[in-house]
Design a protein around this motif. Sequence first.
Motif, PDB file in Angstrom:
ATOM      1  N   LEU A  56      15.532 -36.783 124.104  1.00  0.00           N
ATOM      2  CA  LEU A  56      16.935 -36.401 124.127  1.00  0.00           C
ATOM      3  C   LEU A  56      17.405 -36.416 125.576  1.00  0.00           C
ATOM      4  O   LEU A  56      16.751 -35.867 126.456  1.00  0.00           O
ATOM      5  N   THR A  77      12.097 -42.468 119.143  1.00  0.00           N
ATOM      6  CA  THR A  77      13.469 -42.212 118.710  1.00  0.00           C
ATOM      7  C   THR A  77      14.219 -41.595 119.890  1.00  0.00           C
ATOM      8  O   THR A  77      13.666 -40.785 120.628  1.00  0.00           O
ATOM      9  N   GLN A  78      15.458 -42.019 120.049  1.00  0.00           N
ATOM     10  CA  GLN A  78      16.283 -41.512 121.143  1.00  0.00           C
ATOM     11  C   GLN A  78      17.491 -40.777 120.567  1.00  0.00           C
ATOM     12  O   GLN A  78      18.093 -41.247 119.614  1.00  0.00           O
ATOM     13  N   GLN A  79      17.806 -39.653 121.161  1.00  0.00           N
ATOM     14  CA  GLN A  79      19.019 -38.933 120.771  1.00  0.00           C
ATOM     15  C   GLN A  79      19.881 -38.750 122.017  1.00  0.00           C
ATOM     16  O   GLN A  79      19.442 -38.179 123.014  1.00  0.00           O
TER      17      GLN A  79
END
Length: 349
Positions: A56, A77-79
Amino acid sequence: MAFTTAPHPETWLKVTPAGLFCEPGGFFIDPLRAVDRAVISHGHSDHARPGHAAVLATPETLAIMTARLGEGRAGATQQALRYGEVITINGVKLWLRPAGHVLGSAQIALEWQGSRVVVSGDYKRRADPSCTAFEVERCDVFITEATFALPVFRHPDAMGEIARLLRSAALFPERTHVIGCYALGKCQRLIRMLRQAGYDRPIHLHGAQQGLCAVYEELGVALGPLLPATVARKDALKGAIVLAPPSAIADRWARRLAEPVVANASGWMGVRQRARQGGVELPLVISDHADWDELLETCAATGAEEVWVTHGREDALIHALGLQGIRGRALNLIGRGEEDEEAPFILTA
Ligand SMILES: [Zn+2]
Ligand SMILES: [Zn+2]
């Protein structure tokens, strides 16, 4: 703010071998090794390491990490979280505030059961036309960097340093000015400041500087005309300004330029031996880290009763904070600053 009912941050934000860990949230901040869940303050390599499962960060930091580490290594996964947007992770409120350090750099604000911590990451308070300016966030505990935490470090006005560079370029129109600067942040800041000072000619880039300049442009930071610095055509570089990594300015690459004036842009250039050691003819004191006054002012402005100090000269800062009635604590995070864009550089000419 008071700790009377809220849990002390020491009870929920812990130093572990992998780095700073928010226990109730289940995430690390700028961890030193690959973890399940990381919140990243900015793209410098001592903060943004490869291989986390989930990352994140601001959209800009995610773009920078992806460009530097490669697709897939910058978080499976990228936020993306914009400045000021608030989210809650397992009951921990989290939001990001600009740190004024490099594009996308953020302070990480955490609040749990009424107790608030701000992790500054790296920061500065001076104007930087290549990123959003630092914003003060009130908190109970402020975690600060301390790269330049000695009273001898008082950075001059950066535009004054740019004016010195342009005076030298005007004085030696036959010579190539080659400026050592780190590829993420310093390089783009120099370009934007040169443009601000009215320099509209093409600026030449060493190959190592081109990738991140392209990322900045894509993220909306206009840099004006840029050209590759091809040493093979060194006559074309007569009178030009060339930006290169600090490691390149002392080696054969730079010596092939037309009568180079070797410059270096760093907070460390305020230390005369450092400049001399690297054979730097034109030291430019331009820093992306807070100096002594900025550190003390910022710690006081957060209203924090306690300041935790990372990667730098803890002792002097903790002593000075004590005189202001602020409790200081050395965090002893390992691995910080060692690959930092402004770590003390050692050049072997
Ligand atoms: Zn940094
Ligand atoms: Zn750092």
